[in-house]
Design an enzyme around this catalytic site. Sequence first.
Site, PDB file in Angstrom:
ATOM      1  N   ASP A  74      60.318  50.161  83.597  1.00  0.00           N
ATOM      2  CA  ASP A  74      61.243  50.094  84.730  1.00  0.00           C
ATOM      3  C   ASP A  74      60.624  50.931  85.849  1.00  0.00           C
ATOM      4  OD1 ASP A  74      63.556  49.733  86.322  1.00  0.00           O
ATOM      5  OD2 ASP A  74      64.470  51.563  85.553  1.00  0.00           O
ATOM      6  N   SER A  75      61.167  50.797  87.042  1.00  0.00           N
ATOM      7  CA  SER A  75      60.706  51.632  88.158  1.00  0.00           C
ATOM      8  C   SER A  75      61.072  53.091  87.911  1.00  0.00           C
ATOM      9  CB  SER A  75      61.382  51.177  89.445  1.00  0.00           C
ATOM     10  OG  SER A  75      62.778  51.361  89.311  1.00  0.00           O
ATOM     11  N   TYR A 113      61.555  50.277  93.426  1.00  0.00           N
ATOM     12  CA  TYR A 113      60.822  49.014  93.577  1.00  0.00           C
ATOM     13  C   TYR A 113      61.553  48.095  94.561  1.00  0.00           C
ATOM     14  CZ  TYR A 113      57.753  49.540  89.398  1.00  0.00           C
ATOM     15  OH  TYR A 113      56.812  49.931  88.482  1.00  0.00           O
ATOM     16  N   GLY A 114      62.855  48.298  94.680  1.00  0.00           N
ATOM     17  CA  GLY A 114      63.688  47.393  95.474  1.00  0.00           C
ATOM     18  C   GLY A 114      63.290  47.284  96.939  1.00  0.00           C
ATOM     19  N   CYS A 146      64.110  45.955  84.257  1.00  0.00           N
ATOM     20  CA  CYS A 146      64.314  46.152  85.701  1.00  0.00           C
ATOM     21  C   CYS A 146      64.591  44.785  86.308  1.00  0.00           C
ATOM     22  CB  CYS A 146      63.035  46.755  86.276  1.00  0.00           C
ATOM     23  SG  CYS A 146      62.984  46.885  88.065  1.00  0.00           S
ATOM     24  N   ASN A 147      65.737  44.634  86.950  1.00  0.00           N
ATOM     25  CA  ASN A 147      66.068  43.358  87.597  1.00  0.00           C
ATOM     26  C   ASN A 147      65.074  43.016  88.702  1.00  0.00           C
ATOM     27  OD1 ASN A 147      69.244  42.515  86.941  1.00  0.00           O
ATOM     28  ND2 ASN A 147      68.812  44.673  86.646  1.00  0.00           N
ATOM     29  N   THR A 148      64.666  44.040  89.447  1.00  0.00           N
ATOM     30  CA  THR A 148      63.778  43.803  90.587  1.00  0.00           C
ATOM     31  C   THR A 148      62.416  43.287  90.115  1.00  0.00           C
ATOM     32  OG1 THR A 148      64.891  45.696  91.589  1.00  0.00           O
ATOM     33  CG2 THR A 148      62.962  44.848  92.731  1.00  0.00           C
ATOM     34  N   CYS A 197      71.210  45.931  88.658  1.00  0.00           N
ATOM     35  CA  CYS A 197      70.122  46.921  88.617  1.00  0.00           C
ATOM     36  C   CYS A 197      70.398  47.798  87.404  1.00  0.00           C
ATOM     37  CB  CYS A 197      70.127  47.759  89.899  1.00  0.00           C
ATOM     38  SG  CYS A 197      69.023  49.179  89.856  1.00  0.00           S
ATOM     39  N   HIS A 237      69.584  50.736  86.685  1.00  0.00           N
ATOM     40  CA  HIS A 237      69.998  52.117  86.984  1.00  0.00           C
ATOM     41  C   HIS A 237      71.530  52.228  87.106  1.00  0.00           C
ATOM     42  CE1 HIS A 237      65.781  52.859  88.101  1.00  0.00           C
ATOM     43  NE2 HIS A 237      66.069  54.152  88.186  1.00  0.00           N
TER      44      HIS A 237
HETATM   45  N1  DGL Z   1      66.176  49.556  87.640  1.00  0.00           N
HETATM   46  C1  DGL Z   1      65.648  48.751  88.732  1.00  0.00           C
HETATM   47  C2  DGL Z   1      66.372  47.401  88.748  1.00  0.00           C
HETATM   48  O1  DGL Z   1      66.959  47.025  87.741  1.00  0.00           O
HETATM   49  C3  DGL Z   1      65.691  49.573  89.970  1.00  0.00           C
HETATM   50  C4  DGL Z   1      64.940  48.977  91.076  1.00  0.00           C
HETATM   51  C5  DGL Z   1      64.375  49.930  92.074  1.00  0.00           C
HETATM   52  O2  DGL Z   1      63.556  50.759  91.705  1.00  0.00           O
HETATM   53  O3  DGL Z   1      64.695  49.765  93.246  1.00  0.00           O
HETATM   54  O4  DGL Z   1      66.359  46.675  89.704  1.00  0.00           O
END
Ligand code: DGL
Length: 263
Positions: free
Chosen positions: A11-12, A43-44, A74-76, A184, A186
């Site tokens: 994940d990010s 990452y977003g 991580c969704n992104t 997300c 998080h």
């Molecule tokens: N946990 C990441 C997600 O599910 C966070 C993305 C990010 O770092 O902006 O999208």
Amino acid sequence: MIKQNIIGFFDSGVGGTSIWKEMIQILPHENTIYLADSINAPYGKKTREEIILLSEKNTEFLLNKGCKMIVVACNTATTNAISHLREKYKIPFIGIEPAIKPAALHTKTNNVGILATQGTLSSELFAITSQEFASNIDVCEQEGKGLVELIESNQLESNDMQNLLVKYLEPMQKANIDYLILGCTHYSYLIPQIKEIIGNKVTIIDSGFAVSKQIKKILEKNKGLNSQNRQGNYQFYSNKNIEIIHSLLAEIPFELEIKQEQF
Ligand code: DGL
């Protein structure tokens, strides 16, 4: 046939540990390595090309550790990079994306809310899924700007967090949503704070459990379940601050190896 016996997660940052926690409940004998690329969070805000490069870097770190499967927690990264990863590498990848379908199926008010990163909301995969499942309902899309940064710096209970959540959720309440999709990983750590604001009438959809079931299904299909009978071995790597991982996983009653390393 899957040979090695480690499942990799990346994940990010620390958000994907919310999926990892669900997974160890239903697959307690699996060994895992979790990678928190916190130095590059969020990452977003990055371009698709940047997210793909970071996802490749994380994948190669996990492959070098012998992972048999990778969970893009991580969704992104899933919505921007998973098809590329599946083409480039030969192991199975499991991803997580906003659960638009169940929300669209069950809404009674025809209004659902989604809180996600800009990278997820602007992705092609999200556009395709929304078009397929939610073209007849109103979707209130909200970028969770600033939330990941506050979680990564362990400010879950701060006033800044409270103010941002109120700002993002109040318009959704006014729009009469009955489902809120957390897009997300998080944000799973914000469920108590979110419930305080939106109350019990709005159902929160978080995909961690569904993803864990999918991990199990794919391992069974590939005859890749770990046959050991002891609790799995759990390693965590972060390229930034490991205190937040210690704090979020404080209630886990098993031995965790949490290391800081540059990658
Ligand atoms: N946990 C990441 C997600 O599910 C966070 C993305 C990010 O770092 O902006 O999208």
